[in-house]
Design a protein around this motif. Structure first.
Motif, mmCIF file in Angstrom:
data_model
loop_
_atom_site.group_PDB
_atom_site.id
_atom_site.type_symbol
_atom_site.label_atom_id
_atom_site.label_comp_id
_atom_site.label_asym_id
_atom_site.label_seq_id
_atom_site.Cartn_x
_atom_site.Cartn_y
_atom_site.Cartn_z
ATOM 1 N N TRP A 71 0.823 -1.212 0.000
ATOM 2 C CA TRP A 71 0.000 0.000 0.000
ATOM 3 C C TRP A 71 0.853 1.257 0.000
ATOM 4 C CZ3 TRP A 71 0.597 3.473 3.903
ATOM 5 C CH2 TRP A 71 1.221 3.011 5.057
ATOM 6 N N TRP A 72 1.994 1.211 0.657
ATOM 7 C CA TRP A 72 2.814 2.411 0.771
ATOM 8 C C TRP A 72 3.574 2.716 -0.516
ATOM 9 C CZ3 TRP A 72 7.695 0.904 -0.170
ATOM 10 C CH2 TRP A 72 8.052 -0.401 0.159
ATOM 11 N N ALA A 73 3.645 1.785 -1.438
ATOM 12 C CA ALA A 73 4.337 2.034 -2.705
ATOM 13 C C ALA A 73 3.582 3.056 -3.555
ATOM 14 C CB ALA A 73 4.515 0.736 -3.477
ATOM 15 N N LEU A 74 2.299 3.186 -3.344
ATOM 16 C CA LEU A 74 1.513 4.206 -4.032
ATOM 17 C C LEU A 74 1.261 5.404 -3.123
ATOM 18 C CD1 LEU A 74 -0.066 4.997 -6.569
ATOM 19 C CD2 LEU A 74 -2.038 3.864 -5.586
ATOM 20 N N ALA A 75 1.108 5.161 -1.840
ATOM 21 C CA ALA A 75 0.766 6.242 -0.909
ATOM 22 C C ALA A 75 1.908 7.247 -0.742
ATOM 23 C CB ALA A 75 0.372 5.665 0.443
ATOM 24 N N LEU A 76 3.144 6.783 -0.677
ATOM 25 C CA LEU A 76 4.258 7.705 -0.452
ATOM 26 C C LEU A 76 4.468 8.689 -1.608
ATOM 27 C CD1 LEU A 76 6.871 5.448 1.358
ATOM 28 C CD2 LEU A 76 5.380 7.185 2.323
ATOM 29 N N PRO A 77 4.457 8.260 -2.860
ATOM 30 C CA PRO A 77 4.576 9.258 -3.935
ATOM 31 C C PRO A 77 3.400 10.229 -3.983
ATOM 32 C CG PRO A 77 5.094 7.082 -4.780
ATOM 33 C CD PRO A 77 4.559 6.895 -3.394
ATOM 34 N N VAL A 78 2.201 9.754 -3.667
ATOM 35 C CA VAL A 78 1.036 10.637 -3.657
ATOM 36 C C VAL A 78 1.182 11.679 -2.553
ATOM 37 C CG1 VAL A 78 -1.452 10.736 -3.199
ATOM 38 C CG2 VAL A 78 -0.522 8.996 -4.728
ATOM 39 N N LEU A 79 1.614 11.271 -1.378
ATOM 40 C CA LEU A 79 1.810 12.222 -0.279
ATOM 41 C C LEU A 79 2.903 13.233 -0.605
ATOM 42 C CD1 LEU A 79 1.482 9.924 2.859
ATOM 43 C CD2 LEU A 79 -0.086 11.709 2.088
ATOM 44 N N ALA A 80 3.979 12.777 -1.227
ATOM 45 C CA ALA A 80 5.056 13.691 -1.610
ATOM 46 C C ALA A 80 4.562 14.707 -2.641
ATOM 47 C CB ALA A 80 6.238 12.905 -2.156
ATOM 48 N N PHE A 81 3.778 14.240 -3.618
ATOM 49 C CA PHE A 81 3.233 15.148 -4.630
ATOM 50 C C PHE A 81 2.320 16.181 -3.986
ATOM 51 C CE2 PHE A 81 -0.209 16.244 -7.562
ATOM 52 C CZ PHE A 81 0.529 16.847 -8.568
ATOM 53 N N LEU A 82 1.447 15.748 -3.082
ATOM 54 C CA LEU A 82 0.533 16.689 -2.426
ATOM 55 C C LEU A 82 1.276 17.698 -1.566
ATOM 56 C CD1 LEU A 82 -2.421 14.317 -1.466
ATOM 57 C CD2 LEU A 82 -2.352 16.057 -3.264
ATOM 58 N N ALA A 83 2.317 17.253 -0.876
ATOM 59 C CA ALA A 83 3.094 18.176 -0.051
ATOM 60 C C ALA A 83 3.771 19.234 -0.913
ATOM 61 C CB ALA A 83 4.134 17.395 0.754
ATOM 62 N N LEU A 84 4.351 18.821 -2.038
ATOM 63 C CA LEU A 84 4.979 19.794 -2.933
ATOM 64 C C LEU A 84 3.949 20.725 -3.560
ATOM 65 C CD1 LEU A 84 7.638 17.544 -4.658
ATOM 66 C CD2 LEU A 84 8.030 19.342 -2.978
ATOM 67 N N LEU A 85 2.784 20.197 -3.883
ATOM 68 C CA LEU A 85 1.731 21.039 -4.448
ATOM 69 C C LEU A 85 1.273 22.085 -3.447
ATOM 70 C CD1 LEU A 85 -0.156 21.530 -6.861
ATOM 71 C CD2 LEU A 85 -1.755 19.943 -5.800
ATOM 72 N N LEU A 86 1.129 21.699 -2.192
ATOM 73 C CA LEU A 86 0.723 22.672 -1.167
ATOM 74 C C LEU A 86 1.800 23.727 -0.944
ATOM 75 C CD1 LEU A 86 -1.097 20.398 1.416
ATOM 76 C CD2 LEU A 86 -2.091 22.068 -0.145
ATOM 77 N N LEU A 87 3.073 23.355 -1.070
ATOM 78 C CA LEU A 87 4.135 24.354 -0.955
ATOM 79 C C LEU A 87 4.081 25.352 -2.104
ATOM 80 C CD1 LEU A 87 7.165 22.180 0.191
ATOM 81 C CD2 LEU A 87 5.957 23.914 1.511
ATOM 82 N N ILE A 88 3.716 24.874 -3.274
ATOM 83 C CA ILE A 88 3.615 25.773 -4.419
ATOM 84 C C ILE A 88 2.404 26.690 -4.267
ATOM 85 C CG2 ILE A 88 3.119 25.850 -6.908
ATOM 86 C CD1 ILE A 88 4.733 23.281 -7.167
ATOM 87 N N LEU A 89 1.308 26.152 -3.751
ATOM 88 C CA LEU A 89 0.076 26.925 -3.641
ATOM 89 C C LEU A 89 0.132 27.991 -2.555
ATOM 90 C CD1 LEU A 89 -2.655 24.174 -4.041
ATOM 91 C CD2 LEU A 89 -1.936 25.872 -5.714
ATOM 92 N N ASN A 90 1.006 27.846 -1.592
ATOM 93 C CA ASN A 90 1.039 28.773 -0.469
ATOM 94 C C ASN A 90 2.375 29.511 -0.398
ATOM 95 O OD1 ASN A 90 0.245 30.130 1.753
ATOM 96 N ND2 ASN A 90 0.496 28.430 3.177
ATOM 97 N N PRO A 91 2.671 30.358 -1.374
ATOM 98 C CA PRO A 91 3.905 31.139 -1.276
ATOM 99 C C PRO A 91 3.727 32.217 -0.205
ATOM 100 C CG PRO A 91 2.695 31.766 -3.223
ATOM 101 C CD PRO A 91 1.962 30.614 -2.594
ATOM 102 N N VAL A 92 4.670 32.328 0.700
ATOM 103 C CA VAL A 92 4.504 33.206 1.860
ATOM 104 C C VAL A 92 4.574 34.681 1.469
ATOM 105 C CG1 VAL A 92 5.474 33.804 4.097
ATOM 106 C CG2 VAL A 92 5.370 31.443 3.393
ATOM 107 N N ASP A 93 5.656 35.117 0.937
ATOM 108 C CA ASP A 93 5.807 36.538 0.586
ATOM 109 C C ASP A 93 6.149 36.694 -0.889
ATOM 110 O OD1 ASP A 93 5.286 37.610 3.120
ATOM 111 O OD2 ASP A 93 7.301 37.084 3.776
ATOM 112 N N ALA A 94 5.359 36.131 -1.743
ATOM 113 C CA ALA A 94 5.639 36.196 -3.173
ATOM 114 C C ALA A 94 4.834 37.321 -3.810
ATOM 115 C CB ALA A 94 5.311 34.880 -3.832
ATOM 116 N N GLN A 95 5.528 38.346 -4.240
ATOM 117 C CA GLN A 95 4.888 39.459 -4.932
ATOM 118 C C GLN A 95 5.706 39.706 -6.194
ATOM 119 O OE1 GLN A 95 3.167 42.476 -2.889
ATOM 120 N NE2 GLN A 95 2.557 41.176 -1.211
ATOM 121 N N ALA A 96 5.507 38.875 -7.185
ATOM 122 C CA ALA A 96 6.354 38.900 -8.371
ATOM 123 C C ALA A 96 5.989 40.035 -9.319
ATOM 124 C CB ALA A 96 6.275 37.565 -9.096
ATOM 125 N N ALA A 97 4.712 40.225 -9.596
ATOM 126 C CA ALA A 97 4.319 41.227 -10.576
ATOM 127 C C ALA A 97 2.947 41.779 -10.224
ATOM 128 C CB ALA A 97 4.283 40.610 -11.964
#
Length: 68
Positions: free
Chosen positions: A23-49
């Motif tokens: 079960w963890w062979a699929l769960a771990l990549p999915v969790l890693a993808f979601l964690a990276l996606l949440l990091l992208i979605l929540n930029p703390v002080d990003a004011q690019a343009a």
């Protein structure tokens, strides 16, 4: 005189390879993808343009949907 030894055939020839994944062979990549996606979605002080490109607008909408 030599003695014949009985050896077992390889697993692949006995009944096929075991292709089931744990079960963890699929769960771990999915969790890693979601964690990276949440990091992208929540930029703390990003004011690019001043103008937000379509990608930034889409990511903000996804963030709003995931927060609910």
């Amino acid at each position: 005189m030599s003695v014949n030894t009985h050896t077992r055939p390889p697993r692949a020839t006995r009944g096929g390879a075991d292709t089931r994944l744990p079960w963890w062979a699929l769960a771990l990549p999915v969790l890693a993808f979601l964690a990276l996606l949440l990091l992208i979605l929540n930029p703390v002080d990003a004011q690019a343009a001043a103008e937000q490109p379509a990608t930034a607008h889409l990511l903000e909408r996804l963030e709003q949907l995931t927060v609910r």
